[in-house]
Design a protein around this motif. Sequence first.
Motif, PDB file in Angstrom:
ATOM      1  N   TYR A 190       1.445  -7.381 -10.746  1.00  0.00           N
ATOM      2  CA  TYR A 190       1.242  -5.942 -10.926  1.00  0.00           C
ATOM      3  C   TYR A 190       0.784  -5.618 -12.343  1.00  0.00           C
ATOM      4  O   TYR A 190      -0.158  -4.845 -12.546  1.00  0.00           O
ATOM      5  CB  TYR A 190       2.544  -5.206 -10.591  1.00  0.00           C
ATOM      6  N   ILE A 191       1.412  -6.215 -13.327  1.00  0.00           N
ATOM      7  CA  ILE A 191       1.033  -5.984 -14.725  1.00  0.00           C
ATOM      8  C   ILE A 191      -0.415  -6.426 -14.944  1.00  0.00           C
ATOM      9  O   ILE A 191      -1.195  -5.721 -15.607  1.00  0.00           O
ATOM     10  CB  ILE A 191       2.003  -6.711 -15.679  1.00  0.00           C
ATOM     11  N   GLY A 192      -0.785  -7.557 -14.385  1.00  0.00           N
ATOM     12  CA  GLY A 192      -2.168  -8.031 -14.507  1.00  0.00           C
ATOM     13  C   GLY A 192      -3.173  -7.069 -13.896  1.00  0.00           C
ATOM     14  O   GLY A 192      -4.232  -6.820 -14.470  1.00  0.00           O
ATOM     15  N   ILE A 193      -2.843  -6.502 -12.760  1.00  0.00           N
ATOM     16  CA  ILE A 193      -3.735  -5.536 -12.103  1.00  0.00           C
ATOM     17  C   ILE A 193      -3.909  -4.299 -12.971  1.00  0.00           C
ATOM     18  O   ILE A 193      -5.026  -3.799 -13.139  1.00  0.00           O
ATOM     19  CB  ILE A 193      -3.199  -5.165 -10.716  1.00  0.00           C
ATOM     20  N   LEU A 194      -2.819  -3.795 -13.521  1.00  0.00           N
ATOM     21  CA  LEU A 194      -2.912  -2.601 -14.378  1.00  0.00           C
ATOM     22  C   LEU A 194      -3.764  -2.881 -15.608  1.00  0.00           C
ATOM     23  O   LEU A 194      -4.532  -2.015 -16.043  1.00  0.00           O
ATOM     24  CB  LEU A 194      -1.516  -2.126 -14.788  1.00  0.00           C
ATOM     25  N   TRP A 195      -3.651  -4.063 -16.144  1.00  0.00           N
ATOM     26  CA  TRP A 195      -4.455  -4.433 -17.309  1.00  0.00           C
ATOM     27  C   TRP A 195      -5.935  -4.477 -16.929  1.00  0.00           C
ATOM     28  O   TRP A 195      -6.788  -3.970 -17.651  1.00  0.00           O
ATOM     29  CB  TRP A 195      -3.982  -5.780 -17.849  1.00  0.00           C
ATOM     30  N   VAL A 196      -6.240  -5.057 -15.749  1.00  0.00           N
ATOM     31  CA  VAL A 196      -7.625  -5.177 -15.290  1.00  0.00           C
ATOM     32  C   VAL A 196      -8.263  -3.802 -15.062  1.00  0.00           C
ATOM     33  O   VAL A 196      -9.438  -3.604 -15.367  1.00  0.00           O
ATOM     34  CB  VAL A 196      -7.720  -6.042 -14.009  1.00  0.00           C
ATOM     35  N   ILE A 197      -7.496  -2.835 -14.536  1.00  0.00           N
ATOM     36  CA  ILE A 197      -8.090  -1.518 -14.284  1.00  0.00           C
ATOM     37  C   ILE A 197      -8.200  -0.672 -15.552  1.00  0.00           C
ATOM     38  O   ILE A 197      -8.693   0.435 -15.506  1.00  0.00           O
ATOM     39  CB  ILE A 197      -7.367  -0.729 -13.169  1.00  0.00           C
ATOM     40  N   GLY A 198      -7.744  -1.231 -16.677  1.00  0.00           N
ATOM     41  CA  GLY A 198      -7.975  -0.580 -17.955  1.00  0.00           C
ATOM     42  C   GLY A 198      -6.897   0.365 -18.434  1.00  0.00           C
ATOM     43  O   GLY A 198      -7.166   1.197 -19.311  1.00  0.00           O
ATOM     44  N   MET A 199      -5.692   0.248 -17.914  1.00  0.00           N
ATOM     45  CA  MET A 199      -4.622   1.113 -18.412  1.00  0.00           C
ATOM     46  C   MET A 199      -4.229   0.665 -19.814  1.00  0.00           C
ATOM     47  O   MET A 199      -4.292  -0.520 -20.145  1.00  0.00           O
ATOM     48  CB  MET A 199      -3.413   1.066 -17.480  1.00  0.00           C
ATOM     49  N   ILE A 213       0.848  -1.203   0.000  1.00  0.00           N
ATOM     50  CA  ILE A 213       0.000   0.000   0.000  1.00  0.00           C
ATOM     51  C   ILE A 213       0.878   1.245   0.000  1.00  0.00           C
ATOM     52  O   ILE A 213       0.710   2.145  -0.821  1.00  0.00           O
ATOM     53  CB  ILE A 213      -0.970   0.009   1.200  1.00  0.00           C
ATOM     54  N   ILE A 214       1.822   1.287   0.901  1.00  0.00           N
ATOM     55  CA  ILE A 214       2.668   2.478   1.039  1.00  0.00           C
ATOM     56  C   ILE A 214       3.577   2.662  -0.168  1.00  0.00           C
ATOM     57  O   ILE A 214       3.595   3.721  -0.790  1.00  0.00           O
ATOM     58  CB  ILE A 214       3.473   2.397   2.351  1.00  0.00           C
ATOM     59  N   THR A 215       4.324   1.643  -0.510  1.00  0.00           N
ATOM     60  CA  THR A 215       5.287   1.795  -1.604  1.00  0.00           C
ATOM     61  C   THR A 215       4.584   1.891  -2.956  1.00  0.00           C
ATOM     62  O   THR A 215       5.009   2.655  -3.823  1.00  0.00           O
ATOM     63  CB  THR A 215       6.292   0.628  -1.622  1.00  0.00           C
ATOM     64  N   GLY A 216       3.508   1.125  -3.126  1.00  0.00           N
ATOM     65  CA  GLY A 216       2.794   1.150  -4.408  1.00  0.00           C
ATOM     66  C   GLY A 216       2.192   2.500  -4.721  1.00  0.00           C
ATOM     67  O   GLY A 216       2.319   3.004  -5.835  1.00  0.00           O
ATOM     68  N   MET A 217       1.531   3.102  -3.746  1.00  0.00           N
ATOM     69  CA  MET A 217       0.922   4.418  -3.994  1.00  0.00           C
ATOM     70  C   MET A 217       1.987   5.469  -4.285  1.00  0.00           C
ATOM     71  O   MET A 217       1.812   6.301  -5.173  1.00  0.00           O
ATOM     72  CB  MET A 217       0.039   4.843  -2.827  1.00  0.00           C
ATOM     73  N   ILE A 236      -5.515   4.431  -6.123  1.00  0.00           N
ATOM     74  CA  ILE A 236      -6.411   3.840  -5.119  1.00  0.00           C
ATOM     75  C   ILE A 236      -7.095   2.597  -5.701  1.00  0.00           C
ATOM     76  O   ILE A 236      -7.189   1.561  -5.030  1.00  0.00           O
ATOM     77  CB  ILE A 236      -7.439   4.874  -4.607  1.00  0.00           C
ATOM     78  N   GLN A 237      -7.539   2.676  -6.960  1.00  0.00           N
ATOM     79  CA  GLN A 237      -8.145   1.509  -7.602  1.00  0.00           C
ATOM     80  C   GLN A 237      -7.136   0.362  -7.672  1.00  0.00           C
ATOM     81  O   GLN A 237      -7.476  -0.787  -7.391  1.00  0.00           O
ATOM     82  CB  GLN A 237      -8.617   1.854  -9.016  1.00  0.00           C
ATOM     83  N   SER A 238      -5.926   0.681  -8.037  1.00  0.00           N
ATOM     84  CA  SER A 238      -4.875  -0.326  -8.116  1.00  0.00           C
ATOM     85  C   SER A 238      -4.625  -0.966  -6.756  1.00  0.00           C
ATOM     86  O   SER A 238      -4.532  -2.182  -6.625  1.00  0.00           O
ATOM     87  CB  SER A 238      -3.588   0.315  -8.647  1.00  0.00           C
ATOM     88  N   ILE A 279      -6.704  -1.049  -4.165  1.00  0.00           N
ATOM     89  CA  ILE A 279      -7.890  -1.819  -3.762  1.00  0.00           C
ATOM     90  C   ILE A 279      -7.894  -3.177  -4.452  1.00  0.00           C
ATOM     91  O   ILE A 279      -8.168  -4.200  -3.828  1.00  0.00           O
ATOM     92  CB  ILE A 279      -9.195  -1.029  -4.049  1.00  0.00           C
ATOM     93  N   LEU A 280      -7.570  -3.193  -5.750  1.00  0.00           N
ATOM     94  CA  LEU A 280      -7.496  -4.466  -6.467  1.00  0.00           C
ATOM     95  C   LEU A 280      -6.365  -5.345  -5.956  1.00  0.00           C
ATOM     96  O   LEU A 280      -6.458  -6.570  -6.006  1.00  0.00           O
ATOM     97  CB  LEU A 280      -7.319  -4.225  -7.972  1.00  0.00           C
ATOM     98  N   CYS A 281      -5.322  -4.725  -5.465  1.00  0.00           N
ATOM     99  CA  CYS A 281      -4.184  -5.494  -4.948  1.00  0.00           C
ATOM    100  C   CYS A 281      -4.516  -6.250  -3.673  1.00  0.00           C
ATOM    101  O   CYS A 281      -3.964  -7.324  -3.432  1.00  0.00           O
ATOM    102  CB  CYS A 281      -3.001  -4.571  -4.658  1.00  0.00           C
ATOM    103  N   GLN A 282      -5.385  -5.698  -2.846  1.00  0.00           N
ATOM    104  CA  GLN A 282      -5.602  -6.309  -1.531  1.00  0.00           C
ATOM    105  C   GLN A 282      -6.165  -7.727  -1.602  1.00  0.00           C
ATOM    106  O   GLN A 282      -5.638  -8.609  -0.919  1.00  0.00           O
ATOM    107  CB  GLN A 282      -6.432  -5.397  -0.632  1.00  0.00           C
ATOM    108  N   PRO A 283      -7.190  -7.998  -2.393  1.00  0.00           N
ATOM    109  CA  PRO A 283      -7.619  -9.406  -2.495  1.00  0.00           C
ATOM    110  C   PRO A 283      -6.500 -10.301  -3.048  1.00  0.00           C
ATOM    111  O   PRO A 283      -6.329 -11.438  -2.602  1.00  0.00           O
ATOM    112  CB  PRO A 283      -8.812  -9.365  -3.454  1.00  0.00           C
ATOM    113  N   ILE A 284      -5.746  -9.765  -3.981  1.00  0.00           N
ATOM    114  CA  ILE A 284      -4.622 -10.526  -4.528  1.00  0.00           C
ATOM    115  C   ILE A 284      -3.568 -10.759  -3.452  1.00  0.00           C
ATOM    116  O   ILE A 284      -3.027 -11.851  -3.320  1.00  0.00           O
ATOM    117  CB  ILE A 284      -4.037  -9.817  -5.762  1.00  0.00           C
ATOM    118  N   ASN A 285      -3.294  -9.722  -2.651  1.00  0.00           N
ATOM    119  CA  ASN A 285      -2.330  -9.877  -1.558  1.00  0.00           C
ATOM    120  C   ASN A 285      -2.816 -10.892  -0.535  1.00  0.00           C
ATOM    121  O   ASN A 285      -2.025 -11.665   0.010  1.00  0.00           O
ATOM    122  CB  ASN A 285      -2.057  -8.536  -0.878  1.00  0.00           C
ATOM    123  N   ILE A 286      -4.120 -10.898  -0.266  1.00  0.00           N
ATOM    124  CA  ILE A 286      -4.675 -11.873   0.678  1.00  0.00           C
ATOM    125  C   ILE A 286      -4.504 -13.291   0.136  1.00  0.00           C
ATOM    126  O   ILE A 286      -4.144 -14.210   0.865  1.00  0.00           O
ATOM    127  CB  ILE A 286      -6.159 -11.558   0.982  1.00  0.00           C
TER     128      ILE A 286
END
Length: 144
Positions: A92-101, A19-23, A38-40, A42-49
């Motif tokens: 990380y690349i997968g998350i960025l793709w999912v959020i539509g970048m 959360i800290i370093t990513g933002m 923030i979207q990134s 938020i999407l990371c947290q379920p993945i991190n879990i």
Amino acid sequence: MKINRLWLADTLALMSFTIITGMFIEIAIVGMTVQQSIQSRILCQPINILTGRMYGIYRDNIIVQTDKKIPGKGAKIIGDILAYITFQLPLYIGILWVIGMDISSIVKAAFTQTAALLVLGAPYGYWLTKVRAFIIPAPVSVKI
């Protein structure tokens, strides 16, 4: 329900660190908007879990392998860096793709993230070790 302390430690370490370093990376370096970051996150947290403990196992195995191949204290640092890059970057690349970048933004973010992962791999390994030590108390030996 009993919670596995190692799962909890690995998951909390990953969540708090990313959360800290990513933002910071996404906003200050990559140029993402606060909303995108923030979207990134938020999407990371379920993945991190889901992946926090898997990463801990993966990292521990990488550390063992680098320790066998590289003598000295540098093996753990190199292992932490290798583990962090090879596990975290594809997620990380997968998350960025999912959020539509768009692809060019994903490429820019991935290169920047790779540089950041090189720098952050060892500090994350240290952080993970400290969180584990806090959540999983060392066995107490009693002398009789």
